[in-house]
Design a protein around this motif. Structure first.
Motif, PDB file in Angstrom:
ATOM      1  N   GLY A  28      37.451  41.183  54.302  1.00  0.00           N
ATOM      2  CA  GLY A  28      37.577  40.277  53.171  1.00  0.00           C
ATOM      3  C   GLY A  28      38.879  39.492  53.207  1.00  0.00           C
ATOM      4  N   ALA A  29      39.966  40.157  53.575  1.00  0.00           N
ATOM      5  CA  ALA A  29      41.260  39.484  53.672  1.00  0.00           C
ATOM      6  C   ALA A  29      41.244  38.434  54.779  1.00  0.00           C
ATOM      7  N   LEU A  30      40.655  38.773  55.920  1.00  0.00           N
ATOM      8  CA  LEU A  30      40.582  37.816  57.028  1.00  0.00           C
ATOM      9  C   LEU A  30      39.754  36.587  56.648  1.00  0.00           C
ATOM     10  N   ILE A  31      38.634  36.822  55.994  1.00  0.00           N
ATOM     11  CA  ILE A  31      37.784  35.705  55.554  1.00  0.00           C
ATOM     12  C   ILE A  31      38.555  34.810  54.584  1.00  0.00           C
ATOM     13  N   THR A  32      39.276  35.434  53.657  1.00  0.00           N
ATOM     14  CA  THR A  32      40.053  34.672  52.672  1.00  0.00           C
ATOM     15  C   THR A  32      41.151  33.865  53.357  1.00  0.00           C
ATOM     16  N   ILE A  33      41.856  34.475  54.279  1.00  0.00           N
ATOM     17  CA  ILE A  33      42.959  33.786  54.975  1.00  0.00           C
ATOM     18  C   ILE A  33      42.429  32.654  55.847  1.00  0.00           C
ATOM     19  N   LEU A  34      41.382  32.928  56.618  1.00  0.00           N
ATOM     20  CA  LEU A  34      40.856  31.916  57.537  1.00  0.00           C
ATOM     21  C   LEU A  34      40.247  30.715  56.822  1.00  0.00           C
ATOM     22  N   THR A  35      39.781  30.904  55.579  1.00  0.00           N
ATOM     23  CA  THR A  35      39.204  29.795  54.821  1.00  0.00           C
ATOM     24  C   THR A  35      40.171  29.253  53.772  1.00  0.00           C
ATOM     25  N   LEU A  36      41.427  29.661  53.875  1.00  0.00           N
ATOM     26  CA  LEU A  36      42.478  29.218  52.940  1.00  0.00           C
ATOM     27  C   LEU A  36      42.105  29.507  51.488  1.00  0.00           C
ATOM     28  N   GLY A  37      41.430  30.627  51.256  1.00  0.00           N
ATOM     29  CA  GLY A  37      41.092  31.073  49.907  1.00  0.00           C
ATOM     30  C   GLY A  37      39.775  30.572  49.360  1.00  0.00           C
ATOM     31  N   ILE A  38      39.153  29.638  50.030  1.00  0.00           N
ATOM     32  CA  ILE A  38      37.897  29.073  49.519  1.00  0.00           C
ATOM     33  C   ILE A  38      36.800  30.139  49.451  1.00  0.00           C
ATOM     34  N   CYS A  39      36.769  31.040  50.414  1.00  0.00           N
ATOM     35  CA  CYS A  39      35.722  32.076  50.437  1.00  0.00           C
ATOM     36  C   CYS A  39      36.169  33.384  49.780  1.00  0.00           C
ATOM     37  N   TYR A  40      37.227  33.337  48.983  1.00  0.00           N
ATOM     38  CA  TYR A  40      37.686  34.542  48.285  1.00  0.00           C
ATOM     39  C   TYR A  40      36.585  35.154  47.410  1.00  0.00           C
ATOM     40  N   PRO A  41      35.836  34.355  46.643  1.00  0.00           N
ATOM     41  CA  PRO A  41      34.748  34.964  45.858  1.00  0.00           C
ATOM     42  C   PRO A  41      33.729  35.697  46.739  1.00  0.00           C
ATOM     43  N   TRP A  42      33.446  35.163  47.913  1.00  0.00           N
ATOM     44  CA  TRP A  42      32.514  35.825  48.821  1.00  0.00           C
ATOM     45  C   TRP A  42      33.096  37.160  49.295  1.00  0.00           C
ATOM     46  N   ALA A  43      34.408  37.155  49.612  1.00  0.00           N
ATOM     47  CA  ALA A  43      35.067  38.386  50.049  1.00  0.00           C
ATOM     48  C   ALA A  43      35.050  39.433  48.930  1.00  0.00           C
ATOM     49  N   LEU A  44      35.300  38.999  47.697  1.00  0.00           N
ATOM     50  CA  LEU A  44      35.248  39.931  46.571  1.00  0.00           C
ATOM     51  C   LEU A  44      33.856  40.507  46.397  1.00  0.00           C
ATOM     52  N   CYS A  45      32.839  39.666  46.529  1.00  0.00           N
ATOM     53  CA  CYS A  45      31.460  40.147  46.409  1.00  0.00           C
ATOM     54  C   CYS A  45      31.138  41.182  47.484  1.00  0.00           C
ATOM     55  N   MET A  46      31.665  40.993  48.680  1.00  0.00           N
ATOM     56  CA  MET A  46      31.451  41.976  49.754  1.00  0.00           C
ATOM     57  C   MET A  46      32.034  43.329  49.356  1.00  0.00           C
ATOM     58  N   VAL A  47      33.276  43.327  48.896  1.00  0.00           N
ATOM     59  CA  VAL A  47      33.952  44.576  48.550  1.00  0.00           C
ATOM     60  C   VAL A  47      33.333  45.194  47.301  1.00  0.00           C
ATOM     61  N   TYR A  48      33.073  44.386  46.264  1.00  0.00           N
ATOM     62  CA  TYR A  48      32.410  44.897  45.065  1.00  0.00           C
ATOM     63  C   TYR A  48      31.071  45.509  45.429  1.00  0.00           C
ATOM     64  N   GLY A  49      30.303  44.797  46.233  1.00  0.00           N
ATOM     65  CA  GLY A  49      28.993  45.291  46.641  1.00  0.00           C
ATOM     66  C   GLY A  49      29.085  46.624  47.350  1.00  0.00           C
TER      67      GLY A  49
END
Length: 108
Positions: A28-49
């Motif tokens: 999730g952190a890598l996805i957030t960093i590589l997309t400059l935060g745009i995919c942070y909601p997606w990363a949160l959904c992964m971890v929440y899920g």
């Protein structure tokens, strides 16, 4: 012959492991960093899920049904309300996020 209609309760527990949590969090952190935060909601959904899907309450497994697009909309709303209220709405952001998470959690 008598049929027992009582629901069997097996207790509540969490069956996720530490290494899995570390892996999902790093991903999730890598996805957030590589997309400059745009995919942070997606990363949160992964971890929440992952957390919610590994939770069993009274013998019934929980299932997370939230989608990143719904969380993204909530993030936009929180961001705009925080700007408009000069940061005051930020105190309620955690509560709004928790409400969204619970709204998107069901028994499987």
């Amino acid at each position: 012959m008598e049929i027992n209609m009582e629901v069997r309760r097996e207790g509540s527990y969490f069956d996720g492991g530490l290494l899995q949590l570390i892996g999902w969090t790093i991903l999730g952190a890598l996805i957030t960093i590589l997309t400059l935060g745009i995919c942070y909601p997606w990363a949160l959904c992964m971890v929440y899920g992952w957390k919610i899907n590994h939770t069993v309450v009274e013998g019934r497994r929980l299932k997370f049904t939230g989608k990143a697009i719904g969380l993204f909309g909530l993030w936009i709303k929180i961001f705009l309300l925080t700007i408009i209220t000069f940061g005051i709405y930020g105190f309620w952001a955690g509560i709004a996020l928790e409400k969204w998470k619970v709204k998107n959690t069901v028994f499987q």
